[in-house]
Write a protein that holds these residues in place. Structure first.
Motif, PDB file in Angstrom:
ATOM      1  N   ASN A   1      34.545  44.537  43.795  1.00 51.32           N
ATOM      2  CA  ASN A   1      36.122  44.460  43.776  1.00 51.32           C
ATOM      3  C   ASN A   1      36.740  43.770  44.763  1.00 51.32           C
ATOM      4  N   SER A   2      37.617  42.959  44.576  1.00 48.09           N
ATOM      5  CA  SER A   2      38.461  42.256  45.589  1.00 48.09           C
ATOM      6  C   SER A   2      39.264  43.407  46.153  1.00 48.09           C
ATOM      7  N   SER A   3      39.872  43.141  47.492  1.00 50.32           N
ATOM      8  CA  SER A   3      40.814  44.015  47.993  1.00 50.32           C
ATOM      9  C   SER A   3      42.114  44.268  46.956  1.00 50.32           C
TER      10      SER A   3
ATOM     11  N   VAL B   1      45.133  42.077  46.832  1.00 52.12           N
ATOM     12  CA  VAL B   1      45.595  40.834  46.050  1.00 52.12           C
ATOM     13  C   VAL B   1      46.500  41.210  44.985  1.00 52.12           C
TER      14      VAL B   1
ATOM     15  N   LYS C   1      33.386  36.340  39.846  1.00 54.84           N
ATOM     16  CA  LYS C   1      34.009  35.888  40.926  1.00 54.84           C
ATOM     17  C   LYS C   1      33.141  34.486  41.457  1.00 54.84           C
TER      18      LYS C   1
ATOM     19  N   ASP D   1      39.701  35.874  42.891  1.00 50.15           N
ATOM     20  CA  ASP D   1      39.441  37.452  43.266  1.00 50.15           C
ATOM     21  C   ASP D   1      39.680  38.039  41.860  1.00 50.15           C
TER      22      ASP D   1
END
Length: 254
Positions: free
Chosen positions: A142-144, A147, A222, A228
């Motif tokens: 997972n992106s942060s 985002v 991704k 993201d």
């Protein structure tokens, strides 16, 4: 009207099967995709899928009523149905109370009327525009979550190879709009998303757990799209009826 319907019902709509069982309806036949609630559906015979049905298997269940939905099922299925039937047409979260009332009348079930009242109350409750209220799933790729706080648009992915999203005339899109988190989309219904469009809009990707199983594939997505991405539980967002109702009600106490 009785609190629970005495009718024998074959349901060919996964979201409705779960909802009818919750309401105490006697569901005697289901599709292979009707998997909730797992502890109850395992004893209910499978009579086909959402796009096909075996009427001989249905006949063995001696139903009083068959439940369809216009998007989930085909017109040919309804045309060939030898039993009384009811078909809903759920394309938005706002349509849910009326759809529940339609089923309540057709199936003689007070519990479905109560669900319609709960749905109206949930839709009338204030919501805060926050991506953190979404049913996100844990994934090491997972992106942060930060985002979700920037100005990039959100794109909800339901398929890969080709990449597909949800359009404006869908239940999922209407639910995000209700939450104050409108989704970006290149068209209506379920359009494909091409590379040029993605480069132009640079959205944050919400990769749903269904119908395509994005779990375990987030890092590949991704890398392919250079965007993201977050893994999101698709069930509360597309299984209308009791599952989406519980999700909306959970936001009121969060």
């Amino acid at each position: 009207m009785s609190a629970a319907s005495p009718l024998r019902v074959v349901c060919l709509v996964p979201s409705w099967t779960e909802t009818l069982i919750e309401a105490g309806v006697n569901v005697v036949g289901r599709t292979r995709y009707c998997v909730h609630p797992a502890d109850r559906v395992s004893t209910i015979p499978v009579v086909g899928g959402t796009k096909d049905v075996n009427w001989e298997k249905v006949a063995a269940q001696t139903p009083d009523m068959v439940v369809f939905d216009q998007e989930e099922n085909t017109q040919a299925m309804a045309d060939s149905c030898p039993y009384p039937w009811v078909a809903t047409n759920v394309t938005s979260v706002q349509a849910m109370p009326a759809a529940l009332e339609q089923l309540a009348k057709a199936l003689n079930c007070d519990a479905l009327l109560h669900m319609a009242e709960r749905y109206r109350a949930a839709l009338a409750a204030p919501v805060s525009r926050s991506g953190r209220q979404l049913p996100l799933l844990s994934d090491k790729h997972n992106s942060s979550l930060s985002v979700l706080n920037d100005d990039r648009p959100l794109l909800y992915l339901i398929w890969r190879k080709p990449y597909m999203t949800v359009g404006t005339d869908t239940f999922i899109h209407s639910l995000f709009t209700h939450l104050g988190l409108p989704l970006i989309t290149p068209g209506e219904r379920y359009p494909e998303v091409d590379e040029n469009w993605l480069v132009q809009h640079k959205p944050v990707l919400l990769c749903a757990s269904e119908p395509y199983p994005f779990a375990g594939k987030l890092n590949a997505v991704k890398d392919e799209l250079q965007l993201d991405a977050l893994l999101i539980d698709g069930e509360p967002l597309c299984w209308y009826g009791i599952r989406s109702l519980r999700f909306l009600e959970s936001l009121q106490s969060s």
